[in-house]
Scaffold this active site. Structure first.
Site, PDB file in Angstrom:
ATOM      1  N   ASP A  30       0.800  -1.240   0.000  1.00  0.00           N
ATOM      2  CA  ASP A  30       0.000   0.000   0.000  1.00  0.00           C
ATOM      3  C   ASP A  30       0.831   1.288   0.000  1.00  0.00           C
ATOM      4  OD1 ASP A  30      -1.891  -1.969   0.234  1.00  0.00           O
ATOM      5  OD2 ASP A  30      -2.702  -1.311   2.156  1.00  0.00           O
ATOM      6  N   LYS A 135      -6.569  -4.825  -3.075  1.00  0.00           N
ATOM      7  CA  LYS A 135      -7.119  -5.542  -1.912  1.00  0.00           C
ATOM      8  C   LYS A 135      -8.134  -4.666  -1.194  1.00  0.00           C
ATOM      9  CE  LYS A 135      -3.388  -4.559   1.443  1.00  0.00           C
ATOM     10  NZ  LYS A 135      -4.148  -3.601   2.221  1.00  0.00           N
ATOM     11  N   CYS A 168      -2.008  -2.423   7.821  1.00  0.00           N
ATOM     12  CA  CYS A 168      -1.998  -3.373   6.699  1.00  0.00           C
ATOM     13  C   CYS A 168      -0.757  -4.249   6.646  1.00  0.00           C
ATOM     14  CB  CYS A 168      -2.187  -2.617   5.388  1.00  0.00           C
ATOM     15  SG  CYS A 168      -3.867  -1.953   5.247  1.00  0.00           S
TER      16      CYS A 168
HETATM   17  N1  TIU Z   1      -2.647   0.370   4.328  1.00  0.00           N
HETATM   18  C1  TIU Z   1      -3.081   0.608   5.551  1.00  0.00           C
HETATM   19  O1  TIU Z   1      -2.378   0.441   6.536  1.00  0.00           O
HETATM   20  N2  TIU Z   1      -4.382   1.094   5.672  1.00  0.00           N
HETATM   21  C2  TIU Z   1      -4.810   1.894   6.704  1.00  0.00           C
HETATM   22  O2  TIU Z   1      -5.985   2.249   6.774  1.00  0.00           O
HETATM   23  N3  TIU Z   1      -3.858   2.265   7.602  1.00  0.00           N
HETATM   24  C3  TIU Z   1      -4.025   3.149   8.635  1.00  0.00           C
HETATM   25  O3  TIU Z   1      -3.077   3.277   9.424  1.00  0.00           O
HETATM   26  N4  TIU Z   1      -5.130   3.844   8.770  1.00  0.00           N
END
Ligand code: TIU
Length: 226
Positions: A30, A135, A168
C-alpha cells in the site's frame, strides 16, 4: 540435476533470515498516494502523512535490491470498486473521518480503484511483470488471489515493507504466517502515523523467538547478496 537454491543470509531479529531467492518475494504494502500524500485516505482520518515519507526512499532501495536479486516483486493497493460493493458498511462508516471511502477528494475518490490518489507513488512505480494486487481489506490475502498465485509460483518466503506498519503490514504478515510463509519485515521500509505503534509492532512480531516472523534493518538486507 537441478542447481541448489541460491541463499541470502540476512542478519535479523530474532536470528538470521536465510532467504531462498527462488522461493522469496518482496511484498510492498500500500505505498499509495492515498496514504503517503496530503489529500488521501490517511489524511482524511486525521493523520500527519509526513511521518510516512522516510519509508519511500528506503522502500525504493529495497525494491532495487529485490529486482537485482531476481526476486518476485508484489505491490499491493488498498482499494475499492467504484460502486463500493467490496467495501463493507462497517469499514466505510467507521469513525468520523473528514471524508469517507468513495467521497471526492483532491486526488479523486478516496480509496477507489483507478483514481489518481489510489496509485502507488512514482518513486516505487511497478515495472512490467511485477504483480499489482488490489485488496479491499487490510490484509493482502483477504478477498484476493494472492495466496493462490504465490502457491502456484512456489513462493514460501515474503520480505515485507510498506504502510502502515501496525495496520496493513502487520495484518498481512500475520495472515502470511498463518499460511506457512516465513516473513521478514524491513524496518526502514515501513512506517506508521504513530511511531510508537511501529516500534511496538516490530517488537511484538519478533517476541517469543519470532512468533510471527523476523525484522531486519535495510542495510543488513542490502548487504546480503551485494
Ligand atoms: N494500508 C493501511 O495500513 N491502511 C490503513 O488504513 N492504515 C491506517 O493506518 N489507517
Amino acid at each position: 540435476m537441478t542447481a541448489p537454491a541460491r541463499t541470502l543470509r540476512i542478519a535479523a531479529r530474532p536470528g538470521p533470515f536465510v532467504c531462498r531467492a527462488d522461493e522469496a518475494a518482496l511484498v510492498l504494502i500500500d505505498m499509495q498516494r492515498d496514504f503517503i500524500e496530503p489529500g488521501g485516505f490517511g489524511e482524511s482520518l486525521g493523520n500527519d502523512v509526513s511521518l510516512l515519507a522516510p519509508a519511500v526512499p528506503a522502500a525504493a532501495r529495497l525494491l532495487r535490491w529485490a529486482r537485482a536479486q531476481g526476486l518476485l516483486v508484489v505491490h499491493t493497493r488498498e482499494s475499492h470498486a467504484p460502486d463500493l460493493s467490496d467495501c463493507p458498511p462497517a469499514k466505510r462508516l467507521r469513525g468520523a473521518p473528514r471524508q469517507r471511502i468513495g467521497d471526492a477528494g483532491p486526488m479523486g475518490r478516496i480509496l477507489v480503484r483507478g483514481e489518481p490518489g489510489n496509485a502507488i507513488v512514482d518513486a516505487l512505480a511497478p515495472l512490467a511483470g511485477e504483480w499489482q494486487i488490489d485488496k479491499p481489506g487490510k490484509g493482502a490475502f483477504h478477498a484476493t488471489a494472492l495466496g493462490e498465485r504465490l502457491a502456484a509460483r512456489g513462493i514460501r518466503q515474503l520480505i515485507l515493507g510498506g504502510v502502515t506498519t501496525e495496520v496493513c503490514v502487520q495484518t498481512t504478515m500475520r495472515e502470511a504466517n498463518d499460511r506457512g510463509y516465513e516473513c521478514l519485515l524491513v524496518d526502514e521500509a515501513t512506517a506508521s502515523y504513530f511511531p510508537d505503534f511501529k516500534q511496538a509492532t516490530l517488537s511484538m512480531l519478533v517476541a517469543q523467538g519470532g512468533i510471527v516472523g523476523w525484522v531486519g534493518g535495510l542495510e543488513q538486507v542490502l548487504a546480503a547478496g551485494a
